[in-house]
Design a protein around this motif. Sequence first.
Motif, PDB file in Angstrom:
ATOM      1  N   SER A 117       9.874   7.500  -7.717  1.00  0.00           N
ATOM      2  CA  SER A 117      10.366   8.801  -7.253  1.00  0.00           C
ATOM      3  C   SER A 117      10.848   9.580  -8.470  1.00  0.00           C
ATOM      4  N   GLY A 118      11.569  10.588  -8.260  1.00  0.00           N
ATOM      5  CA  GLY A 118      11.967  11.431  -9.378  1.00  0.00           C
ATOM      6  C   GLY A 118      12.778  10.687 -10.415  1.00  0.00           C
ATOM      7  N   ASP A 119      13.559   9.728  -9.917  1.00  0.00           N
ATOM      8  CA  ASP A 119      14.441   9.018 -10.834  1.00  0.00           C
ATOM      9  C   ASP A 119      13.623   8.133 -11.770  1.00  0.00           C
ATOM     10  N   MET A 120      14.290   7.509 -12.636  1.00  0.00           N
ATOM     11  CA  MET A 120      13.650   6.569 -13.530  1.00  0.00           C
ATOM     12  C   MET A 120      13.373   5.317 -12.719  1.00  0.00           C
TER      13      MET A 120
ATOM     14  N   ALA B 253      12.940 -16.931  -5.039  1.00  0.00           N
ATOM     15  CA  ALA B 253      13.873 -17.789  -4.258  1.00  0.00           C
ATOM     16  C   ALA B 253      13.083 -18.939  -3.613  1.00  0.00           C
ATOM     17  N   ARG B 254      13.728 -20.081  -3.616  1.00  0.00           N
ATOM     18  CA  ARG B 254      13.056 -21.269  -3.067  1.00  0.00           C
ATOM     19  C   ARG B 254      13.047 -21.232  -1.551  1.00  0.00           C
ATOM     20  N   GLN B 255      11.870 -21.430  -1.020  1.00  0.00           N
ATOM     21  CA  GLN B 255      11.761 -21.524   0.453  1.00  0.00           C
ATOM     22  C   GLN B 255      10.865 -22.696   0.764  1.00  0.00           C
ATOM     23  N   ASN B 256      11.524 -23.831   1.210  1.00  0.00           N
ATOM     24  CA  ASN B 256      10.740 -25.052   1.486  1.00  0.00           C
ATOM     25  C   ASN B 256       9.826 -25.384   0.315  1.00  0.00           C
ATOM     26  N   SER B 257       8.517 -25.448   0.585  1.00  0.00           N
ATOM     27  CA  SER B 257       7.590 -25.842  -0.493  1.00  0.00           C
ATOM     28  C   SER B 257       7.066 -24.626  -1.260  1.00  0.00           C
ATOM     29  N   HIS B 258       7.640 -23.474  -0.967  1.00  0.00           N
ATOM     30  CA  HIS B 258       7.186 -22.253  -1.642  1.00  0.00           C
ATOM     31  C   HIS B 258       8.307 -21.580  -2.408  1.00  0.00           C
ATOM     32  N   TRP B 259       7.861 -20.869  -3.342  1.00  0.00           N
ATOM     33  CA  TRP B 259       8.751 -19.923  -3.991  1.00  0.00           C
ATOM     34  C   TRP B 259       8.436 -18.561  -3.484  1.00  0.00           C
ATOM     35  N   LEU B 260       9.488 -17.868  -3.103  1.00  0.00           N
ATOM     36  CA  LEU B 260       9.252 -16.506  -2.611  1.00  0.00           C
ATOM     37  C   LEU B 260       9.634 -15.504  -3.723  1.00  0.00           C
ATOM     38  N   PHE B 261       8.599 -14.857  -4.161  1.00  0.00           N
ATOM     39  CA  PHE B 261       8.831 -13.843  -5.224  1.00  0.00           C
ATOM     40  C   PHE B 261       9.057 -12.489  -4.606  1.00  0.00           C
ATOM     41  N   SER B 262       9.945 -11.738  -5.197  1.00  0.00           N
ATOM     42  CA  SER B 262      10.147 -10.355  -4.703  1.00  0.00           C
ATOM     43  C   SER B 262      10.132  -9.373  -5.890  1.00  0.00           C
ATOM     44  N   ILE B 263       9.417  -8.311  -5.638  1.00  0.00           N
ATOM     45  CA  ILE B 263       9.366  -7.254  -6.672  1.00  0.00           C
ATOM     46  C   ILE B 263       9.914  -5.989  -6.021  1.00  0.00           C
ATOM     47  N   LYS B 264      11.105  -5.685  -6.430  1.00  0.00           N
ATOM     48  CA  LYS B 264      11.822  -4.590  -5.769  1.00  0.00           C
ATOM     49  C   LYS B 264      11.829  -3.344  -6.657  1.00  0.00           C
ATOM     50  N   ASP B 265      11.498  -2.206  -6.011  1.00  0.00           N
ATOM     51  CA  ASP B 265      11.548  -0.964  -6.825  1.00  0.00           C
ATOM     52  C   ASP B 265      12.384   0.087  -6.135  1.00  0.00           C
ATOM     53  N   ASN B 266      12.572   1.149  -6.787  1.00  0.00           N
ATOM     54  CA  ASN B 266      13.330   2.262  -6.193  1.00  0.00           C
ATOM     55  C   ASN B 266      12.432   3.492  -6.060  1.00  0.00           C
ATOM     56  N   GLY B 267      11.160   3.191  -5.711  1.00  0.00           N
ATOM     57  CA  GLY B 267      10.151   4.243  -5.698  1.00  0.00           C
ATOM     58  C   GLY B 267      10.136   5.052  -4.407  1.00  0.00           C
ATOM     59  N   ILE B 268       8.964   5.573  -4.103  1.00  0.00           N
ATOM     60  CA  ILE B 268       8.865   6.520  -2.984  1.00  0.00           C
ATOM     61  C   ILE B 268       8.895   5.813  -1.632  1.00  0.00           C
TER      62      ILE B 268
END
Lengths: 327, 628
Positions: free
Chosen positions: B531-534, B542-557
């Motif tokens: 979005s307009g901001d930087m 984060a570990r979830q049972n036999s998986h790793w849960l990846f999260s990619i968080k943004d502050n976009g539109i």
Amino acid sequence: MICVLCLLAGCPSPDAERPKSAVETVSLQLKWVHQAQFAGFYMAAESGYYQAENLSVTFIEGGDGIDQAASLISGTADFAVMAPEDILINRSRGHAITALAAIYRRSATVLVAMADSGIIRPQDMIGKTVAASGGSGVRDFDLQFRAMMKKLDLDIGKVRLVSYDPRYEGFYSGAIDVTAAYMTGGVIRMLTQGYAVNLIWPGDYGIAFYSDTLAATQDTIARQPDMVQRFVRATLKGWQTAIGDPKAATRVTMKYARIADEKLQLAMMEALLPLVHTGEDQIGWMKKQDWRQMHQILVQQNILARPLPDLDRVYTLDFIESEKTAS
Amino acid sequence: MKLTPKLILVFLLISILPILLISEIIFRTSRNVIEKEVVNHLVSTNLLKSTEIGQWVHQATAMLEFMAGQPHFRHGVLDVLQRQTSGDDKGADYQSIYRRILDDYLKPGISVGDFIELMIVNVADGRVIISNDSRQEGKIFWDQPFFQEGRQATFVQNIYYSMALRQPAMTIATPLKDDAGQPRAVLSGYVDLARLSAIMEQRTNQTGTEDTYLVNTFNFFVTEPRFETGAALKKSIHTLGVTKALARGEGVASYPDYRGKVVIGAYKWLPEWQLCILTEIDQTEAFASIATLKTTIVGATICFTLFVMLIGWLSAVAITTPVKQLVAATEAVGRGDLDFRLNLGGKHEIAFLARSFEKMTERLKSTLVSKDALIREIEERKQIESKLKKVLTDLKRSNNELEQFAYVASHDLQEPLRMVSSYTQLLAERYQDKLDEKAAKFIHYAVDGAARMQKLINDLLAFSRITTRGGAIEVVSSENVLDAALQNLRMMLQTTGAMVTHSQLPRVRADESQLTQVFQNLIGNAIKFRSGDMAHVHVAAARQNSHWLFSIKDNGIGIEDKYKKKIFVIFQRLHTRDEYPGTGIGLALCKRIVERHGGTIWFTSEPGRGTTFFFSLPTEKSKVNCEI
């Protein structure tokens, strides 16, 4: 054939069959016709007492005109039932007849007056009409009446003595005040006909006479003592049984009795009981004093011409005594 | 043997034997007691009565002797005797003396009751001189024992048949002596035998058949027995009791009496009287109480037996009925009828058995039902599975074919496209001067289109290569992978000034280059759609049972929720190329790569405020079959 029958019938073996001795046939002369008077003899025969003694007994009926002593003397009969006075009289005539047992130890002879006559004792008979005399058949009536009056010092001359009437017509009508009778005969008939009577028994006034006496000749006794013994034994047993059961005795009597009236025979039976069984001694027992008295009376009345020299041999207790010890 | 009779029998055996034994013992004991009582009674009766006879005779004798001893009486008698002898017996004097003796002595003597006749007998001739029964006067008893003996001393003549009385009699006699002591007369009395019989009968009347009588040595009744009349001295008796008594015996025995009836008799020889006394009682009466006892005991035993049989029967029924029901139930179950119901109440073992039986059938029933259902389900599943397999197989094949097609198509399409592009560019360069502005514009469009097409083909090729030309999946450090991705985005980061941060990232199993691609695409998108901001992107795991849960968080539109699915489809674009350049392959690639690794990818977003993409990857130790 007989063998076969024996086999079939299951006859006992000859050994068992052989008796101790052969059955002896003997005969008995009765004093009168068949009636309860002789019940004991019938009982002995019917109960098998004679048979048990190996005896076969023939009864010879008595009756009018039959002399028992004559039967004995002639050998017609081995034994006889007779009056004791006849034994004494025959003895005096030289016939050795011996008394074996006094069946009737008390006399059946009785003097009878009507109950309302007021005659209750011999003394009352003075001046009255008495029917007590008669022939040989009723000799004892006359004999005992006279003896009684004499015993009581009563004058027989003051008595009108008339013939005995077996139908008692004069007595019933009142013509005769007193009549002789047998307790076992006439009295029963009177009572049966509804007469109320007084009985004056000579025995109560010192006249102890026997009636029916069993006798045999001295000869028979001497020759066959064993047979006599067996006969006396069976006879007395028969009398014991008869006396012990009058009804049964009457039933047995009915097989023989001339008068087929059981009531009458039973009454006779009951009347003779106290004469045969007195409650003293045993049946048939005899006493010396009785024979002496009977003898004395006969002498007194001139029936016996002179006293018997061998009075003690007129009777014998041998067979009763041995019977007594045996029992 | 069936259960019911067996149980009844067992009950009977258990109860009856002791009952019988006890009954027998009671019976025997009681019988002994009763018998003893009877015997004692009979014997004591004999004793009592013989004593009474003695007393009675003694009393009568004493009375007679007393009378004979009276001087007045004695002198009177002597006077009468003397007058009778002398013939002076007609006058009034004589009569008065006679009457005095009669009225003052003999008649009162009779009234006492022991004698039926009293008489005075002259010693000289045995003649009765005075008697209360005038008919007897004048009778002569010279030869009678009582007279003969009575002259000397007191004498009792035992029972005999008196012709004078015409009945049985017993006579007591005692001498009457003058002052010189010479016997002059005999005072005699006939005792009343009715009294004797009365003594015999005294107790007899109290019971039913008790009978006491005297018998003489000639076997004749002396007193009247109870069941005969006129038997005294007229009837003889030859019973066992009499025979034994006459043998001088004493005892008790059972025998038929004169009536032929069986009696219990006590017999006793009385030597003093030369008589035997017998007391008898019918055995039936004597033992009536025994019979009653017997009946009672037998009755009680029968009742008890019946009761026991009833109890046995009830017990048997109580057992057999449920057993029978159980049998019927098992047969029913055997036939396959599982709905059979027992309905047995109670708290006994058989009821328990029945209930467990019912439970068993219940379970059996449900088991059978579930088994059927299971079988049906298994079959359904098998069908589904086989269908699935078929579908899967078809799917794989078509997938392969598609991939193959995509690869071939993109690969083989590149060559002619490159020729079109090259020759068009060559045309533009060589004929730049000769072409007008419009032509140049058209050629530019053609080259641009060819270039775009080439780009599309390349993207497509890349897409298809994810599975067809994928690298090996191995353990990699996701931090390193993130660094490589950021390195690739270095230019973009520098130009936009975007800031990418991350938490500590795990080691995972992954195709390193493809995971780089995923990070690169997602972070690239986050920056691109800022979005307009930087732009600020944060990567975390984060570990979830036999998986790793990846999260990619943004502050976009942000992305509207309705594009949740569409956004991952190849060549789909939410914006025009003028707004945001790109072919629309990036997220499709990410999805395909994540799925190749066995994970999933999604996002959450708030339009205008930012988006968080999540994807899962297996941990380094899991062995998930990633490639489908």
